[in-house]
Design a protein around this motif. Structure first.
Motif, PDB file in Angstrom:
ATOM      1  N   PRO A 115       1.148  -1.084  -0.055  1.00  0.00           N
ATOM      2  CA  PRO A 115       0.068   0.421   0.198  1.00  0.00           C
ATOM      3  C   PRO A 115       0.798   1.051   0.380  1.00  0.00           C
ATOM      4  N   ALA A 116       0.663   2.248  -1.524  1.00  0.00           N
ATOM      5  CA  ALA A 116       1.643   3.066  -1.041  1.00  0.00           C
ATOM      6  C   ALA A 116       1.154   4.198  -0.002  1.00  0.00           C
ATOM      7  N   GLY A 117      -0.233   4.198   0.927  1.00  0.00           N
ATOM      8  CA  GLY A 117       0.122   5.070   2.079  1.00  0.00           C
ATOM      9  C   GLY A 117       0.799   5.068   3.483  1.00  0.00           C
ATOM     10  N   ILE A 118       0.995   3.644   3.228  1.00  0.00           N
ATOM     11  CA  ILE A 118       2.061   3.457   4.487  1.00  0.00           C
ATOM     12  C   ILE A 118       2.864   3.211   4.211  1.00  0.00           C
ATOM     13  N   ASP A 119       3.478   3.039   4.994  1.00  0.00           N
ATOM     14  CA  ASP A 119       5.242   2.528   5.461  1.00  0.00           C
ATOM     15  C   ASP A 119       5.715   1.083   5.475  1.00  0.00           C
ATOM     16  N   HIS A 120       7.052   1.239   5.238  1.00  0.00           N
ATOM     17  CA  HIS A 120       6.725  -0.749   5.210  1.00  0.00           C
ATOM     18  C   HIS A 120       6.527  -1.669   6.361  1.00  0.00           C
ATOM     19  N   ALA A 121       6.891  -0.655   7.914  1.00  0.00           N
ATOM     20  CA  ALA A 121       6.732  -1.283   8.923  1.00  0.00           C
ATOM     21  C   ALA A 121       5.018  -1.873   9.059  1.00  0.00           C
ATOM     22  N   HIS A 122       4.569  -0.581   8.924  1.00  0.00           N
ATOM     23  CA  HIS A 122       2.768  -1.128   8.655  1.00  0.00           C
ATOM     24  C   HIS A 122       2.020  -2.095   7.495  1.00  0.00           C
ATOM     25  N   ALA A 123       3.065  -1.890   6.383  1.00  0.00           N
ATOM     26  CA  ALA A 123       2.955  -2.789   5.481  1.00  0.00           C
ATOM     27  C   ALA A 123       3.335  -4.120   6.133  1.00  0.00           C
ATOM     28  N   ALA A 124       4.134  -4.425   6.323  1.00  0.00           N
ATOM     29  CA  ALA A 124       4.589  -5.583   6.911  1.00  0.00           C
ATOM     30  C   ALA A 124       3.682  -6.358   8.529  1.00  0.00           C
ATOM     31  N   ALA A 125       3.893  -5.243   9.450  1.00  0.00           N
ATOM     32  CA  ALA A 125       2.480  -5.673  10.203  1.00  0.00           C
ATOM     33  C   ALA A 125       1.049  -6.284  10.204  1.00  0.00           C
ATOM     34  N   ALA A 126       0.529  -6.077   8.935  1.00  0.00           N
ATOM     35  CA  ALA A 126      -1.305  -6.192   8.181  1.00  0.00           C
ATOM     36  C   ALA A 126      -1.013  -7.578   7.384  1.00  0.00           C
ATOM     37  N   PRO A 127       0.021  -8.798   7.205  1.00  0.00           N
ATOM     38  CA  PRO A 127      -0.166  -9.829   5.737  1.00  0.00           C
ATOM     39  C   PRO A 127      -1.492 -11.012   6.967  1.00  0.00           C
ATOM     40  N   MET A 128      -0.146 -11.371   7.930  1.00  0.00           N
ATOM     41  CA  MET A 128      -1.058 -12.676   8.619  1.00  0.00           C
ATOM     42  C   MET A 128      -2.413 -12.160   9.086  1.00  0.00           C
ATOM     43  N   SER A 129      -2.670 -11.761   9.955  1.00  0.00           N
ATOM     44  CA  SER A 129      -3.836 -10.641  10.750  1.00  0.00           C
ATOM     45  C   SER A 129      -4.994 -10.287   9.876  1.00  0.00           C
ATOM     46  N   LEU A 130      -4.671  -9.629   8.628  1.00  0.00           N
ATOM     47  CA  LEU A 130      -5.478  -9.441   8.162  1.00  0.00           C
ATOM     48  C   LEU A 130      -6.044 -10.408   7.701  1.00  0.00           C
ATOM     49  N   LEU A 131      -5.043 -11.049   6.480  1.00  0.00           N
ATOM     50  CA  LEU A 131      -5.351 -12.378   5.884  1.00  0.00           C
ATOM     51  C   LEU A 131      -6.450 -13.264   6.646  1.00  0.00           C
ATOM     52  N   THR A 132      -5.916 -13.402   7.732  1.00  0.00           N
ATOM     53  CA  THR A 132      -6.808 -14.103   8.755  1.00  0.00           C
ATOM     54  C   THR A 132      -8.564 -13.682   8.813  1.00  0.00           C
ATOM     55  N   ALA A 133      -8.072 -12.715   9.721  1.00  0.00           N
ATOM     56  CA  ALA A 133     -10.235 -11.671   9.611  1.00  0.00           C
ATOM     57  C   ALA A 133     -10.325 -11.973   8.430  1.00  0.00           C
ATOM     58  N   TRP A 134     -10.192 -11.148   7.892  1.00  0.00           N
ATOM     59  CA  TRP A 134     -10.337 -11.299   5.846  1.00  0.00           C
ATOM     60  C   TRP A 134     -11.505 -12.845   5.895  1.00  0.00           C
ATOM     61  N   GLN A 135      -9.978 -13.761   5.513  1.00  0.00           N
ATOM     62  CA  GLN A 135     -10.731 -15.213   5.019  1.00  0.00           C
ATOM     63  C   GLN A 135     -11.461 -15.559   5.730  1.00  0.00           C
TER      64      GLN A 135
END
Length: 347
Positions: A136-156
């Motif tokens: 995501p262009a609007g956030i930095d690498h730290a916030h992007a790295a914080a998302a994948p597993m947790s957000l994918l879990t909630a989404w799935q």
């Protein structure tokens, strides 16, 4: 063949965090490790940040909480971690869709990499192109790295399973339930999966009750929670009733306590379902209990990147540590009461 698709010339080593035996945070070593080369269909990513997740310490501990027959065989030395954000360094032969210099993020080889094949705690990691998405262009690498597993879990769990792989946790495939306009309780709401579940449920138009320690009330209301129950003062199962859905981001043997809080036809989604023993009671009450195993998906991360970029969903960071201080990061995780995610940064 363009320069971007030519096999790169690799130096022999990189810095990584590895462990040579199972144990506590003290087994993690910041040391030299072989730098990987991308195979066909893979992308070599120069890592800028790494998000921590429970499977990281499950692996470090040898999955001791699992039955012996379920424990994967781990080859030492092993590199833990799955969630990364970084920059494309090179593409493997025949790989398309990305170019050197692209900022990207991913959950790497999960659950296939349960035994340590994801290898994210490192300066470089290879990622199947199908699991990668542009950051995501609007956030930095730290916030992007914080998302994948947790957000994918909630989404799935809540919106779109996104695959038709067999469910290793139950005979039937998990199916999200409609909950717009209904009442959803999220237990463990301040943690990684929980804080995204709160946001997704609110975004879908649900009334959201968040369960966490009292110090998290302002944090959770800022993410959209309508009510916050401080579990240190009030057992939530004693004060909430007629719920449509419970997302138990803590899970485990105690998740069955929420059955009495659900209305007939409701659903209980334990993120960690092992130990649940209330199947018979759930059937008597007409309640669906369902779980799934989160899976890597570049397609879903690309969709979620748009929502992270425009602020619909926010990845919240509890704390950051340099990669060399992974041990201290795991010690912070062991303390519990995490608000969002813990992130490692790579210079």
């Amino acid at each position: 063949m363009s320069p971007e698709t030519m096999p790169a010339t690799f130096s022999e080593t990189m810095k990584a965090v590895r462990f040579h035996a199972f144990g506590g945070p003290d087994v993690l070593r910041y040391e030299d490790a072989p730098k990987p080369s991308p195979a066909p269909g893979e992308v070599l990513v120069r890592v800028h940040a790494i998000g921590l997740n429970p499977p990281d310490w499950y692996l470090r501990d040898g999955y001791s909480m699992l039955p012996l027959e379920w424990q994967p065989k781990v080859d030492f030395p092993a590199i833990p971690g799955t969630d990364i954000s970084g920059t494309v360094e090179a593409l493997g032969p025949g790989t398309e869709g990305f170019a050197a210099g692209d900022d990207v993020y991913a959950m790497v080889r999960f659950p296939e990499g349960l035994a340590g094949q994801s290898r994210a705690y490192a300066e470089y990691v290879t990622v199947p192109a199908s699991e990668l998405a542009r950051k995501p262009a609007g956030i930095d690498h730290a916030h992007a790295a914080a998302a994948p597993m947790s957000l994918l879990t909630a989404w799935q769990f809540l919106i779109d399973l996104g695959h038709d792989e067999p469910n290793p946790l139950q005979p039937a495939q998990h199916r999200p339930v409609p909950f717009a306009g209904k009442t959803v309780l999220v237990n463990g709401a301040a943690g990684g999966v929980g804080h995204f579940a709160v946001q997704i449920a609110k975004w879908q138009g649900a009334r959201v009750i968040a369960v966490a320690s009292g110090r998290n009330e302002a944090f959770l209301r800022g993410l959209g929670a309508d009510d916050v129950i401080d579990y240190t003062r009030t057992p939530p199962e004693e004060v909430v009733h007629d719920l449509d859905l419970v997302v138990d981001a803590v899970g485990g043997p105690r998740t069955g306590r929420f059955l009495a809080s659900l209305k007939p036809g409701g659903a209980l989604f334990p993120i960690f379902p092992l130990g649940f023993a209330g199947t018979e009671e759930a059937e008597k009450r007409g309640i669906t209990v369902s779980a799934t195993q989160v899976r890597s998906s570049g397609t879903q991360l690309a969709e979620l990147a748009r929502r992270l970029d425009d602020g619909t969903f926010r990845a919240m960071i509890d704390s950051t540590f340099p990669l060399a201080e992974a041990r201290q990061a795991h010690e912070r995780a062991a303390q519990g009461h995490i608000q969002g995610k813990i992130v490692l940064t790579v210079a």
